[in-house]
Design a protein around this motif. Sequence first.
Motif, PDB file in Angstrom:
ATOM      1  N   ALA A  21       0.829  -1.212   0.000  1.00 28.50           N
ATOM      2  CA  ALA A  21       0.000   0.000   0.000  1.00 28.50           C
ATOM      3  C   ALA A  21       0.862   1.262   0.000  1.00 28.50           C
ATOM      4  O   ALA A  21       1.972   1.271   0.540  1.00 28.50           O
ATOM      5  CB  ALA A  21      -0.910  -0.007   1.221  1.00 28.50           C
ATOM      6  N   PRO A  22       0.365   2.356  -0.587  1.00 30.81           N
ATOM      7  CA  PRO A  22       1.133   3.614  -0.605  1.00 30.81           C
ATOM      8  C   PRO A  22       1.507   4.131   0.772  1.00 30.81           C
ATOM      9  O   PRO A  22       2.519   4.824   0.923  1.00 30.81           O
ATOM     10  CB  PRO A  22       0.192   4.580  -1.337  1.00 30.81           C
ATOM     11  N   GLU A  23       0.716   3.806   1.794  1.00 25.58           N
ATOM     12  CA  GLU A  23       1.044   4.279   3.147  1.00 25.58           C
ATOM     13  C   GLU A  23       2.174   3.477   3.792  1.00 25.58           C
ATOM     14  O   GLU A  23       2.502   3.683   4.970  1.00 25.58           O
ATOM     15  CB  GLU A  23      -0.198   4.242   4.047  1.00 25.58           C
ATOM     16  N   SER A  24       2.813   2.612   3.015  1.00 21.05           N
ATOM     17  CA  SER A  24       3.912   1.800   3.543  1.00 21.05           C
ATOM     18  C   SER A  24       5.084   2.653   4.028  1.00 21.05           C
ATOM     19  O   SER A  24       5.773   2.278   4.982  1.00 21.05           O
ATOM     20  CB  SER A  24       4.396   0.819   2.476  1.00 21.05           C
ATOM     21  N   ILE A  42       2.217   9.361  -3.669  1.00 22.86           N
ATOM     22  CA  ILE A  42       2.727   7.996  -3.789  1.00 22.86           C
ATOM     23  C   ILE A  42       1.595   7.135  -4.345  1.00 22.86           C
ATOM     24  O   ILE A  42       0.606   6.869  -3.665  1.00 22.86           O
ATOM     25  CB  ILE A  42       3.199   7.441  -2.435  1.00 22.86           C
ATOM     26  N   GLN A  43       1.724   6.725  -5.579  1.00 20.57           N
ATOM     27  CA  GLN A  43       0.682   5.940  -6.230  1.00 20.57           C
ATOM     28  C   GLN A  43       0.990   4.450  -6.244  1.00 20.57           C
ATOM     29  O   GLN A  43       0.087   3.624  -6.449  1.00 20.57           O
ATOM     30  CB  GLN A  43       0.479   6.437  -7.665  1.00 20.57           C
ATOM     31  N   ALA A  44       2.244   4.097  -6.034  1.00 15.34           N
ATOM     32  CA  ALA A  44       2.624   2.680  -6.019  1.00 15.34           C
ATOM     33  C   ALA A  44       3.814   2.503  -5.099  1.00 15.34           C
ATOM     34  O   ALA A  44       4.713   3.355  -5.041  1.00 15.34           O
ATOM     35  CB  ALA A  44       2.968   2.190  -7.421  1.00 15.34           C
ATOM     36  N   ALA A  45       3.813   1.393  -4.352  1.00 17.16           N
ATOM     37  CA  ALA A  45       4.924   1.053  -3.462  1.00 17.16           C
ATOM     38  C   ALA A  45       5.202  -0.430  -3.589  1.00 17.16           C
ATOM     39  O   ALA A  45       4.274  -1.239  -3.736  1.00 17.16           O
ATOM     40  CB  ALA A  45       4.587   1.429  -2.016  1.00 17.16           C
ATOM     41  N   TRP A  46       6.477  -0.791  -3.539  1.00 17.75           N
ATOM     42  CA  TRP A  46       6.897  -2.174  -3.734  1.00 17.75           C
ATOM     43  C   TRP A  46       7.966  -2.554  -2.724  1.00 17.75           C
ATOM     44  O   TRP A  46       8.857  -1.745  -2.434  1.00 17.75           O
ATOM     45  CB  TRP A  46       7.486  -2.367  -5.137  1.00 17.75           C
ATOM     46  N   LEU A  67      12.269  -0.805  -0.021  1.00 16.82           N
ATOM     47  CA  LEU A  67      10.936  -0.259  -0.234  1.00 16.82           C
ATOM     48  C   LEU A  67      11.077   0.818  -1.289  1.00 16.82           C
ATOM     49  O   LEU A  67      11.844   1.774  -1.100  1.00 16.82           O
ATOM     50  CB  LEU A  67      10.375   0.318   1.063  1.00 16.82           C
ATOM     51  N   GLU A  68      10.348   0.677  -2.403  1.00 15.53           N
ATOM     52  CA  GLU A  68      10.480   1.599  -3.529  1.00 15.53           C
ATOM     53  C   GLU A  68       9.140   2.279  -3.775  1.00 15.53           C
ATOM     54  O   GLU A  68       8.102   1.618  -3.839  1.00 15.53           O
ATOM     55  CB  GLU A  68      10.973   0.857  -4.766  1.00 15.53           C
ATOM     56  N   LEU A  69       9.171   3.594  -3.947  1.00 17.69           N
ATOM     57  CA  LEU A  69       7.961   4.415  -4.027  1.00 17.69           C
ATOM     58  C   LEU A  69       7.911   5.151  -5.359  1.00 17.69           C
ATOM     59  O   LEU A  69       8.918   5.725  -5.784  1.00 17.69           O
ATOM     60  CB  LEU A  69       7.944   5.418  -2.876  1.00 17.69           C
ATOM     61  N   PHE A  70       6.734   5.187  -5.986  1.00 15.74           N
ATOM     62  CA  PHE A  70       6.588   5.742  -7.328  1.00 15.74           C
ATOM     63  C   PHE A  70       5.352   6.619  -7.427  1.00 15.74           C
ATOM     64  O   PHE A  70       4.363   6.424  -6.715  1.00 15.74           O
ATOM     65  CB  PHE A  70       6.493   4.611  -8.366  1.00 15.74           C
ATOM     66  N   ASP A  71       5.421   7.581  -8.370  1.00 14.17           N
ATOM     67  CA  ASP A  71       4.255   8.427  -8.628  1.00 14.17           C
ATOM     68  C   ASP A  71       3.382   7.812  -9.713  1.00 14.17           C
ATOM     69  O   ASP A  71       3.631   6.688 -10.183  1.00 14.17           O
ATOM     70  CB  ASP A  71       4.691   9.856  -8.970  1.00 14.17           C
ATOM     71  N   GLU A 130       3.253  -8.657   4.997  1.00 13.23           N
ATOM     72  CA  GLU A 130       2.131  -9.350   5.624  1.00 13.23           C
ATOM     73  C   GLU A 130       1.012  -8.376   5.987  1.00 13.23           C
ATOM     74  O   GLU A 130      -0.169  -8.707   5.898  1.00 13.23           O
ATOM     75  CB  GLU A 130       2.604 -10.087   6.881  1.00 13.23           C
ATOM     76  N   ALA A 131       1.385  -7.170   6.377  1.00  9.84           N
ATOM     77  CA  ALA A 131       0.393  -6.203   6.853  1.00  9.84           C
ATOM     78  C   ALA A 131      -0.247  -5.388   5.734  1.00  9.84           C
ATOM     79  O   ALA A 131      -1.445  -5.089   5.788  1.00  9.84           O
ATOM     80  CB  ALA A 131       1.040  -5.250   7.869  1.00  9.84           C
ATOM     81  N   LEU A 132       0.540  -5.028   4.700  1.00 11.26           N
ATOM     82  CA  LEU A 132       0.046  -4.037   3.731  1.00 11.26           C
ATOM     83  C   LEU A 132       0.208  -4.447   2.264  1.00 11.26           C
ATOM     84  O   LEU A 132       0.163  -3.595   1.388  1.00 11.26           O
ATOM     85  CB  LEU A 132       0.789  -2.701   3.955  1.00 11.26           C
ATOM     86  N   SER A 133       0.387  -5.744   1.988  1.00 12.12           N
ATOM     87  CA  SER A 133       0.466  -6.124   0.584  1.00 12.12           C
ATOM     88  C   SER A 133      -0.895  -5.890  -0.085  1.00 12.12           C
ATOM     89  O   SER A 133      -1.956  -5.918   0.565  1.00 12.12           O
ATOM     90  CB  SER A 133       0.868  -7.593   0.445  1.00 12.12           C
ATOM     91  N   VAL A 134      -0.868  -5.657  -1.379  1.00 14.46           N
ATOM     92  CA  VAL A 134      -2.090  -5.373  -2.142  1.00 14.46           C
ATOM     93  C   VAL A 134      -2.150  -6.340  -3.320  1.00 14.46           C
ATOM     94  O   VAL A 134      -1.168  -7.007  -3.651  1.00 14.46           O
ATOM     95  CB  VAL A 134      -2.089  -3.908  -2.652  1.00 14.46           C
ATOM     96  N   PRO A 135      -3.307  -6.436  -3.975  1.00 10.97           N
ATOM     97  CA  PRO A 135      -3.406  -7.344  -5.129  1.00 10.97           C
ATOM     98  C   PRO A 135      -2.435  -6.960  -6.226  1.00 10.97           C
ATOM     99  O   PRO A 135      -1.866  -5.868  -6.251  1.00 10.97           O
ATOM    100  CB  PRO A 135      -4.865  -7.157  -5.575  1.00 10.97           C
ATOM    101  N   GLU A 136      -2.256  -7.886  -7.155  1.00 10.73           N
ATOM    102  CA  GLU A 136      -1.308  -7.680  -8.251  1.00 10.73           C
ATOM    103  C   GLU A 136      -1.573  -6.341  -8.945  1.00 10.73           C
ATOM    104  O   GLU A 136      -2.708  -6.028  -9.285  1.00 10.73           O
ATOM    105  CB  GLU A 136      -1.436  -8.806  -9.277  1.00 10.73           C
ATOM    106  N   ALA A 137      -0.531  -5.556  -9.104  1.00 15.28           N
ATOM    107  CA  ALA A 137      -0.665  -4.252  -9.752  1.00 15.28           C
ATOM    108  C   ALA A 137      -0.993  -4.421 -11.219  1.00 15.28           C
ATOM    109  O   ALA A 137      -0.555  -5.377 -11.864  1.00 15.28           O
ATOM    110  CB  ALA A 137       0.633  -3.458  -9.598  1.00 15.28           C
ATOM    111  N   GLN A 138      -1.757  -3.482 -11.761  1.00  9.77           N
ATOM    112  CA  GLN A 138      -2.152  -3.518 -13.166  1.00  9.77           C
ATOM    113  C   GLN A 138      -1.299  -2.540 -13.964  1.00  9.77           C
ATOM    114  O   GLN A 138      -0.793  -1.574 -13.432  1.00  9.77           O
ATOM    115  CB  GLN A 138      -3.631  -3.136 -13.312  1.00  9.77           C
ATOM    116  N   PRO A 139      -1.137  -2.791 -15.285  1.00  9.07           N
ATOM    117  CA  PRO A 139      -0.360  -1.865 -16.131  1.00  9.07           C
ATOM    118  C   PRO A 139      -0.961  -0.475 -16.101  1.00  9.07           C
ATOM    119  O   PRO A 139      -2.147  -0.315 -15.947  1.00  9.07           O
ATOM    120  CB  PRO A 139      -0.462  -2.496 -17.523  1.00  9.07           C
TER     121      PRO A 139
END
Length: 370
Positions: free
Chosen positions: A246-249, A307-311, A325-329, A361-370
């Motif tokens: 999640a972006p709040e990561s 922050i629109q995407a976090a990995w 932890l990598e953060l993207f717009d 474990e706490a903040l994973s999200v479903p598979e990201a879409q293109p």
Amino acid sequence: MQQSSVSEPASESASALASEPALLRQRWQALRQSQPRTRARDAADQLGVSEAQLLATGVGEDAVRLDLRFDVLLPRLESLGRVMSLTRNAHAVHEKRGTWRNVELHGLRALVLDEDIDLRLFLSRWRFGFALREHLADGLRRSLQFFDATGTAVHKVFLEDPGGAAAFDALVEELRHVDQVQLLPVERASPVAPPRPDGEVDVEGLRAGWLALKDTHDFFPLLQRLGVARTQALRLVGRELATPVAPESLAWVLERVAASGLSIMVFVGNPGVIQIHTGPVRTVRPTGPWLNVLDPGFNLHVRADNIQAAWVVRKTTRDGVVTSLELFDAAGENIALVFGQRKPGHPELPAWQTLMRELTEALSVPEAQP
């Protein structure tokens, strides 16, 4: 009413305003009077010009244009004493206090390897430089500010040691550019090329290359060789190597790091500079849309709402797995990277690996879409 009177000129053609430095400076001064806390970058955005064009209007008053002779400039920055080095991109500001030491210049690349000031400089992107002497309410502020060809800031150095003033003045005189003009020839920013379609990416080659990495610095060359965008690679390589969270990561991680005292590495960069903080963070404070670290030697300001995407990303190296932890717009541009503190030749801190496991474990999200 004051806001309206200042914003009206911004409706004029930006190119016309940029071509009239005296008029642009007048508009900027009016904006500063009505919005005294507005920073130069934000003022430039409001006026429809680049920050470098805005500062150039002060040449002959509070600004001196510099000749970017890096072999002279970079080693001499140590003589300024304690400074605040600032690197930012569109969504994050990274500020470190210390002294420029251990400068290594390799053509158009350079390193600054001090314990406090830790930088990677890509000098081919540095086009304009200015020395500023600004009269503020709390006194004279001296700074060196550097911009790319579009007039966007790549790095700034602010003096904090009064004893460095003489060295600053001497350096500015030595590097005074022959053309002290107020009209700056900036270039238009090129649009970011869209990534290739997923179907054209060699996913098997990506995974194989990823699993064969020996050093984290080999990651970007791998993406270049395969012609794949960074966030595209994260989506395609598989969740065991890159897990969307999640972006709040970022807030989740910084709050726990502050509570535990765990040492981390925070990277913020732009095409001209990467700036690194290594050590703990202690004071994490959200303010409106901004997430802030407010420590004596390190400040970080991130627009958390952008922050629109976090990995959580795992890269193999000769020292074992390295996790970030990598953060993207929204455009897939990197905002910041966070690692556990680590030096080459040493494995990753187990406490950081545990924290990253807990995050997924706490903040994973479903598979990201293109």
